[in-house]
Scaffold this motif. Sequence first.
Motif, PDB file in Angstrom:
ATOM      1  N   UNK A 139      -3.720  31.609  31.744  1.00  0.00           N
ATOM      2  CA  UNK A 139      -3.057  32.604  30.870  1.00  0.00           C
ATOM      3  C   UNK A 139      -3.425  34.144  31.012  1.00  0.00           C
ATOM      4  N   UNK A 140      -4.894  34.380  31.351  1.00  0.00           N
ATOM      5  CA  UNK A 140      -5.371  35.445  31.596  1.00  0.00           C
ATOM      6  C   UNK A 140      -4.729  36.268  33.019  1.00  0.00           C
ATOM      7  N   UNK A 141      -4.518  35.180  33.892  1.00  0.00           N
ATOM      8  CA  UNK A 141      -3.985  35.864  35.177  1.00  0.00           C
ATOM      9  C   UNK A 141      -2.634  36.447  34.912  1.00  0.00           C
ATOM     10  N   UNK A 142      -2.037  35.541  34.206  1.00  0.00           N
ATOM     11  CA  UNK A 142      -0.462  35.964  33.939  1.00  0.00           C
ATOM     12  C   UNK A 142      -0.510  37.308  33.135  1.00  0.00           C
ATOM     13  N   UNK A 143      -1.227  37.669  32.111  1.00  0.00           N
ATOM     14  CA  UNK A 143      -1.258  38.864  31.338  1.00  0.00           C
ATOM     15  C   UNK A 143      -1.455  39.997  31.972  1.00  0.00           C
ATOM     16  N   UNK A 144      -2.508  39.766  33.212  1.00  0.00           N
ATOM     17  CA  UNK A 144      -2.915  40.751  34.216  1.00  0.00           C
ATOM     18  C   UNK A 144      -1.859  41.013  35.383  1.00  0.00           C
ATOM     19  N   UNK A 145      -0.850  39.967  35.694  1.00  0.00           N
ATOM     20  CA  UNK A 145      -0.063  40.170  36.489  1.00  0.00           C
ATOM     21  C   UNK A 145       0.915  41.435  36.702  1.00  0.00           C
ATOM     22  N   UNK A 146       1.187  42.094  37.421  1.00  0.00           N
ATOM     23  CA  UNK A 146       2.262  43.017  37.766  1.00  0.00           C
ATOM     24  C   UNK A 146       3.603  42.216  38.054  1.00  0.00           C
ATOM     25  N   UNK A 147       4.590  42.309  36.965  1.00  0.00           N
ATOM     26  CA  UNK A 147       5.702  41.500  36.883  1.00  0.00           C
ATOM     27  C   UNK A 147       6.594  41.813  38.082  1.00  0.00           C
ATOM     28  N   UNK A 206       5.629  37.770  27.925  1.00  0.00           N
ATOM     29  CA  UNK A 206       5.249  37.860  26.587  1.00  0.00           C
ATOM     30  C   UNK A 206       5.629  36.333  26.173  1.00  0.00           C
ATOM     31  N   UNK A 207       6.745  36.046  26.430  1.00  0.00           N
ATOM     32  CA  UNK A 207       7.073  34.520  26.207  1.00  0.00           C
ATOM     33  C   UNK A 207       6.389  33.600  27.120  1.00  0.00           C
ATOM     34  N   UNK A 208       5.982  33.963  27.915  1.00  0.00           N
ATOM     35  CA  UNK A 208       5.135  32.914  28.859  1.00  0.00           C
ATOM     36  C   UNK A 208       3.729  32.687  28.192  1.00  0.00           C
ATOM     37  N   UNK A 209       3.014  33.849  27.677  1.00  0.00           N
ATOM     38  CA  UNK A 209       1.847  33.464  26.933  1.00  0.00           C
ATOM     39  C   UNK A 209       2.103  32.840  25.708  1.00  0.00           C
ATOM     40  N   UNK A 210       3.064  32.910  24.933  1.00  0.00           N
ATOM     41  CA  UNK A 210       3.585  32.528  23.566  1.00  0.00           C
ATOM     42  C   UNK A 210       3.683  30.993  23.801  1.00  0.00           C
ATOM     43  N   UNK A 211       4.472  30.586  24.861  1.00  0.00           N
ATOM     44  CA  UNK A 211       4.842  29.168  25.120  1.00  0.00           C
ATOM     45  C   UNK A 211       3.732  28.270  25.672  1.00  0.00           C
ATOM     46  N   UNK A 265      -1.357  25.746  39.630  1.00  0.00           N
ATOM     47  CA  UNK A 265      -0.298  26.244  40.458  1.00  0.00           C
ATOM     48  C   UNK A 265      -0.052  27.480  40.186  1.00  0.00           C
ATOM     49  N   UNK A 266       0.003  27.611  38.800  1.00  0.00           N
ATOM     50  CA  UNK A 266       0.183  28.963  38.417  1.00  0.00           C
ATOM     51  C   UNK A 266      -0.855  30.244  39.021  1.00  0.00           C
ATOM     52  N   UNK A 267      -2.174  29.677  38.848  1.00  0.00           N
ATOM     53  CA  UNK A 267      -3.277  30.488  39.373  1.00  0.00           C
ATOM     54  C   UNK A 267      -3.033  30.523  40.806  1.00  0.00           C
ATOM     55  N   UNK A 268      -2.718  29.864  41.611  1.00  0.00           N
ATOM     56  CA  UNK A 268      -2.266  29.847  43.079  1.00  0.00           C
ATOM     57  C   UNK A 268      -1.192  30.831  43.274  1.00  0.00           C
ATOM     58  N   UNK A 269      -0.283  30.832  42.818  1.00  0.00           N
ATOM     59  CA  UNK A 269       0.925  31.408  43.046  1.00  0.00           C
ATOM     60  C   UNK A 269       0.759  32.906  42.571  1.00  0.00           C
ATOM     61  N   UNK A 270      -0.059  33.089  41.621  1.00  0.00           N
ATOM     62  CA  UNK A 270      -0.095  34.515  41.353  1.00  0.00           C
ATOM     63  C   UNK A 270      -1.116  35.273  42.152  1.00  0.00           C
ATOM     64  N   UNK A 271      -1.818  34.660  42.895  1.00  0.00           N
ATOM     65  CA  UNK A 271      -2.946  35.287  43.936  1.00  0.00           C
ATOM     66  C   UNK A 271      -2.107  34.931  45.435  1.00  0.00           C
ATOM     67  N   UNK A 272      -0.749  34.735  45.533  1.00  0.00           N
ATOM     68  CA  UNK A 272      -0.217  34.476  46.854  1.00  0.00           C
ATOM     69  C   UNK A 272       0.791  35.369  47.089  1.00  0.00           C
ATOM     70  N   UNK A 273       0.627  36.613  47.591  1.00  0.00           N
ATOM     71  CA  UNK A 273       1.353  37.560  47.519  1.00  0.00           C
ATOM     72  C   UNK A 273       2.265  37.320  48.804  1.00  0.00           C
ATOM     73  N   UNK A 274       3.692  38.097  48.650  1.00  0.00           N
ATOM     74  CA  UNK A 274       4.655  37.978  49.603  1.00  0.00           C
ATOM     75  C   UNK A 274       5.322  39.433  50.018  1.00  0.00           C
ATOM     76  N   UNK A 275       5.446  39.636  51.186  1.00  0.00           N
ATOM     77  CA  UNK A 275       6.005  40.971  51.572  1.00  0.00           C
ATOM     78  C   UNK A 275       7.621  40.959  51.656  1.00  0.00           C
ATOM     79  N   UNK A 276       7.866  39.794  51.862  1.00  0.00           N
ATOM     80  CA  UNK A 276       9.673  39.734  52.155  1.00  0.00           C
ATOM     81  C   UNK A 276      10.355  39.728  50.780  1.00  0.00           C
ATOM     82  N   UNK A 277      11.875  40.068  51.010  1.00  0.00           N
ATOM     83  CA  UNK A 277      12.702  40.157  49.772  1.00  0.00           C
ATOM     84  C   UNK A 277      12.631  38.659  49.043  1.00  0.00           C
TER      85      UNK A 277
END
Length: 217
Positions: free
Chosen positions: A109-117, A2-7, A47-59
């Motif tokens: 902003x929409x990608x952030x709202x849809x992202x699984x934290x 929520x703070x991401x969206x507000x800021x 960068x936000x858009x790219x990162x949110x669709x760049x999944x990782x399998x490691x810890x």
Amino acid sequence: MDLFSRSWTALRTAVADIPDEDFERPSGCTGWLVRDLVCHLVIDAQDVLITLVTPAETEPTVDAVTYWELVEPPTGEDPLDALIPRLAVAYGEPRWLKFHLDDVGSAAGRAAELADPAVRVSTRDEVLTAGDYLSAYVLEWTLHHLDLIAHLPSAAEPPAETLAAARASLEKIAGTPFPASLSDTDALLVGTGRRTPTEEEKDALGDVAAKLPLILG
């Protein structure tokens, strides 16, 4: 989340409200005009858009705080730093910068709202949860909001809750709280070297002053 969206919403709104002539004013980023900073925000949104669709399998290797590295102050010699003003000039008119930021920024902003934290993502050769990544960007957006309005006294300030969250993040990075006598805005500006502390502030900071400024990269 929520703070991401507000800021982010507050920052984009502030950009949209800036008169065209103020795009030629200096920003709080050394060597950058307001237009240069807005161009940087377009790249940040990408960068936000790219990162949110760049999944990782490691810890995860970092979290919202350790995501940030302490670096040397910018010298203007970094190729990307030099590229930003040239890109900003290429837009020609402020309205095109505003349009591009609104377009890409709204998508981010929409990608952030849809992202699984809880989902793990990868960026900068590190892995972290999407929630931590977006939390880290609250500090980024808030600092750049302050940069944006540094020489625009009539511009809207960042929301109080995001200023407080950004201060808390910076204190964790510093490993110590800042004096309560410093407002959230002053703590962020002084803490990151965007403003030199007054003698009174130096006294209040005490030993913390020796750790400053914290240049984040």
